[in-house]
Motif scaffolding. Structure first.
Motif, PDB file in Angstrom:
ATOM      1  N   PHE A  32       0.828  -1.212   0.000  1.00 18.59           N
ATOM      2  CA  PHE A  32       0.000   0.000   0.000  1.00 18.59           C
ATOM      3  C   PHE A  32       0.863   1.264   0.000  1.00 18.59           C
ATOM      4  O   PHE A  32       0.445   2.302   0.525  1.00 18.59           O
ATOM      5  N   SER A  33       2.047   1.178  -0.593  1.00 15.57           N
ATOM      6  CA  SER A  33       2.948   2.340  -0.608  1.00 15.57           C
ATOM      7  C   SER A  33       2.371   3.501  -1.419  1.00 15.57           C
ATOM      8  O   SER A  33       2.801   4.642  -1.257  1.00 15.57           O
ATOM      9  N   ASP A  34       1.395   3.198  -2.291  1.00 17.21           N
ATOM     10  CA  ASP A  34       0.765   4.265  -3.076  1.00 17.21           C
ATOM     11  C   ASP A  34      -0.307   5.010  -2.277  1.00 17.21           C
ATOM     12  O   ASP A  34      -0.940   5.937  -2.781  1.00 17.21           O
ATOM     13  N   LEU A  35      -0.503   4.590  -1.004  1.00 13.60           N
ATOM     14  CA  LEU A  35      -1.484   5.248  -0.124  1.00 13.60           C
ATOM     15  C   LEU A  35      -0.774   5.689   1.167  1.00 13.60           C
ATOM     16  O   LEU A  35      -1.090   5.197   2.261  1.00 13.60           O
ATOM     17  N   PRO A  36       0.179   6.608   1.071  1.00  8.98           N
ATOM     18  CA  PRO A  36       0.997   6.963   2.245  1.00  8.98           C
ATOM     19  C   PRO A  36       0.202   7.547   3.406  1.00  8.98           C
ATOM     20  O   PRO A  36       0.549   7.333   4.571  1.00  8.98           O
ATOM     21  N   LYS A  37      -0.881   8.265   3.124  1.00  6.89           N
ATOM     22  CA  LYS A  37      -1.656   8.901   4.188  1.00  6.89           C
ATOM     23  C   LYS A  37      -2.577   7.929   4.924  1.00  6.89           C
ATOM     24  O   LYS A  37      -3.140   8.284   5.965  1.00  6.89           O
ATOM     25  N   LEU A  38      -2.726   6.744   4.365  1.00  7.33           N
ATOM     26  CA  LEU A  38      -3.647   5.763   4.963  1.00  7.33           C
ATOM     27  C   LEU A  38      -2.926   4.619   5.670  1.00  7.33           C
ATOM     28  O   LEU A  38      -3.566   3.638   6.068  1.00  7.33           O
TER      29      LEU A  38
ATOM     30  N   ARG B 146       3.073 -10.052   8.009  1.00  5.67           N
ATOM     31  CA  ARG B 146       4.012  -9.344   7.132  1.00  5.67           C
ATOM     32  C   ARG B 146       3.391  -8.039   6.621  1.00  5.67           C
ATOM     33  O   ARG B 146       4.060  -7.008   6.556  1.00  5.67           O
ATOM     34  N   ILE B 147       2.098  -8.069   6.273  1.00  9.06           N
ATOM     35  CA  ILE B 147       1.408  -6.849   5.830  1.00  9.06           C
ATOM     36  C   ILE B 147       1.393  -5.812   6.949  1.00  9.06           C
ATOM     37  O   ILE B 147       1.666  -4.629   6.732  1.00  9.06           O
ATOM     38  N   LEU B 148       1.096  -6.258   8.178  1.00 10.62           N
ATOM     39  CA  LEU B 148       1.073  -5.352   9.332  1.00 10.62           C
ATOM     40  C   LEU B 148       2.454  -4.758   9.595  1.00 10.62           C
ATOM     41  O   LEU B 148       2.588  -3.565   9.891  1.00 10.62           O
TER      42      LEU B 148
ATOM     43  N   LEU C 178       3.507  -0.829   9.464  1.00  9.46           N
ATOM     44  CA  LEU C 178       3.982  -0.189  10.694  1.00  9.46           C
ATOM     45  C   LEU C 178       5.382   0.398  10.544  1.00  9.46           C
ATOM     46  O   LEU C 178       5.647   1.529  10.981  1.00  9.46           O
ATOM     47  N   THR C 179       6.293  -0.363   9.931  1.00 10.96           N
ATOM     48  CA  THR C 179       7.702   0.044   9.873  1.00 10.96           C
ATOM     49  C   THR C 179       8.089   0.689   8.549  1.00 10.96           C
ATOM     50  O   THR C 179       9.162   1.289   8.453  1.00 10.96           O
ATOM     51  N   HIS C 180       7.249   0.521   7.518  1.00 12.93           N
ATOM     52  CA  HIS C 180       7.548   1.002   6.166  1.00 12.93           C
ATOM     53  C   HIS C 180       8.776   0.315   5.568  1.00 12.93           C
ATOM     54  O   HIS C 180       9.324   0.783   4.576  1.00 12.93           O
ATOM     55  N   ASN C 181       9.217  -0.777   6.212  1.00 10.17           N
ATOM     56  CA  ASN C 181      10.327  -1.577   5.671  1.00 10.17           C
ATOM     57  C   ASN C 181       9.719  -2.707   4.847  1.00 10.17           C
ATOM     58  O   ASN C 181       9.227  -3.695   5.392  1.00 10.17           O
TER      59      ASN C 181
ATOM     60  N   HIS D 107       2.612  -5.957  -5.061  1.00 11.14           N
ATOM     61  CA  HIS D 107       1.572  -6.762  -4.428  1.00 11.14           C
ATOM     62  C   HIS D 107       1.740  -6.652  -2.920  1.00 11.14           C
ATOM     63  O   HIS D 107       2.733  -6.090  -2.437  1.00 11.14           O
ATOM     64  N   ILE D 108       0.782  -7.207  -2.159  1.00 10.60           N
ATOM     65  CA  ILE D 108       0.861  -7.121  -0.701  1.00 10.60           C
ATOM     66  C   ILE D 108       1.595  -8.312  -0.093  1.00 10.60           C
ATOM     67  O   ILE D 108       1.930  -8.286   1.089  1.00 10.60           O
ATOM     68  N   PHE D 109       1.817  -9.379  -0.866  1.00  8.63           N
ATOM     69  CA  PHE D 109       2.629 -10.515  -0.427  1.00  8.63           C
ATOM     70  C   PHE D 109       3.175 -11.218  -1.661  1.00  8.63           C
ATOM     71  O   PHE D 109       2.826 -10.870  -2.794  1.00  8.63           O
ATOM     72  N   CYS D 110       4.056 -12.186  -1.459  1.00  2.75           N
ATOM     73  CA  CYS D 110       4.659 -12.900  -2.583  1.00  2.75           C
ATOM     74  C   CYS D 110       3.632 -13.845  -3.192  1.00  2.75           C
ATOM     75  O   CYS D 110       3.252 -14.845  -2.556  1.00  2.75           O
ATOM     76  N   ASP D 111       3.196 -13.540  -4.388  1.00  4.92           N
ATOM     77  CA  ASP D 111       2.191 -14.336  -5.074  1.00  4.92           C
ATOM     78  C   ASP D 111       2.667 -14.652  -6.489  1.00  4.92           C
ATOM     79  O   ASP D 111       3.623 -14.042  -6.990  1.00  4.92           O
ATOM     80  N   ILE D 112       1.993 -15.573  -7.147  1.00  5.36           N
ATOM     81  CA  ILE D 112       2.468 -16.115  -8.422  1.00  5.36           C
ATOM     82  C   ILE D 112       2.562 -15.062  -9.517  1.00  5.36           C
ATOM     83  O   ILE D 112       3.625 -14.845 -10.106  1.00  5.36           O
ATOM     84  N   HIS D 113       1.437 -14.418  -9.834  1.00  5.59           N
ATOM     85  CA  HIS D 113       1.403 -13.512 -10.982  1.00  5.59           C
ATOM     86  C   HIS D 113       2.329 -12.302 -10.835  1.00  5.59           C
ATOM     87  O   HIS D 113       3.029 -11.951 -11.793  1.00  5.59           O
TER      88      HIS D 113
END
Length: 307
Positions: free
Chosen positions: A17-23, A80-82, A86-89, A176-182
């Motif tokens: 969600f790096s494209d939504l920095p304010k959220l 991992r999403i959380l 939280l850390t932006h890492n 993506h938000i996690f490691c996925d196939i596509h």
């Protein structure tokens, strides 16, 4: 390619969600609350199916296993999403990404198989009630559950090996938000058409296969229910299946759309929404669906929890 400079990817950056920095803070709060609901709701179902004598039946044995699976399934991606929010890492190592994909796919396929097993259990209970206790004995139930958990492992290992054997050179930004196939295939260098074909074949065999088994089981179940003489009998029979049908619709609907769509209509926004739906939203609703629509579960909860 001799004479050409390229960098071999040793880690990925999950853009999420790096494209939504304010959220970022708001999204962290939402996902954290959802994760707590998933953990508490499914743990509660595991406990009541374990301790309540009235729920010591094959149907609730499968439900307890399903709830445990949901906890494992969400725990592969949501922490991992959380952490990223939280850390932006957003860095994840190559090995960690491969492990996340492997475990996630194993659990996703296990969910497909377990939902099919639960449909077969309802088929035997409604269509062959006199033989139910004989057919669905403890040994058979244990074998079915073990098979659901184990069957996906070799399939996923082969698929993951094919994906991570591809050369990843150039960009390491995984949109993506996690490691996925596509998303991973988009970063791979060279021709990935064989890998995409492998994904579709596995999706048809191990995704559509259980779905068709569930479909056939419920066609026979509905046919049997409609033949019952009393309205009350039909209503009771339908009520034992409705929760499972809702869960099947939520899970298979979103996951099949995600993995069986042609490459030409894949988009980052739609992929992210669908992945949130079947990895976060569906596991949150499952304990609610099974508890609110099941009188035996509600009664067991009333006995277990303080008034």
């Amino acid at each position: 390619m001799e004479g050409t400079n390229f960098t071999v990817v040793m880690e990925f950056i999950l853009l999420g969600f790096s494209d939504l920095p304010k959220l970022q803070g708001f999204l962290f709060g939402v996902f954290f609350v959802i994760y707590m609901i998933i953990l508490m709701g499914n743990t509660l179902i595991i406990v009541i199916t374990w301790v309540d004598p009235a729920l010591q039946t094959p149907m609730y044995f499968f439900l307890g296993n399903f709830s445990f699976l949901e906890i494992c399934y969400t725990s592969v991606t949501l922490p991992r999403i959380l952490l990223n929010l939280l850390t932006h890492n957003r860095h994840i190592s190559f090995v960690a990404c491969a492990a996340q994909l492997c475990i996630f796919l194993i659990l996703a396929l296990t969910e497909c198989f377990l939902l099919a097993v639960m449909a077969c259990d309802r088929y035997v209970a409604i269509c062959k009630p006199l033989y139910y206790s004989l057919i669905m004995n403890h040994k058979v139930c244990s074998i079915l559950v073990s098979g659901a958990w184990i069957s996906a492992i070799p399939v996923v290992i082969i698929l993951a090996y094919q994906i991570f054997s591809l050369p990843f050179c150039g960009s390491n930004k995984l949109n993506h938000i996690f490691c996925d196939i596509h998303p991973l295939l988009k970063l791979a260098c060279g021709d990935t058409s064989l890998n995409e074909l492998s994904v579709y074949i596995n999706g048809v065999l191990f995704g559509m296969g259980p779905f068709l088994l569930i479909l056939v089981s419920y066609i026979k179940i509905i046919t049997t229910i409609l033949k019952l003489p009393s309205t009350m009998g039909r209503s009771k029979a339908f009520s034992t299946c409705s929760s499972h049908l809702m869960v099947v619709g939520l899970f298979f609907g979103s996951s099949l759309i995600m993995y069986m769509r042609p490459k030409s209509i894949h988009s980052t926004g739609i992929d992210r929404i669908l992945s949130i739906f079947y990895t976060v939203v569906t596991p949150m609703f499952n304990p609610l669906i099974y508890s609110l629509r099941n009188k035996e579960v509600i009664y067991a909860l009333k006995k277990l929890l303080p008034k």
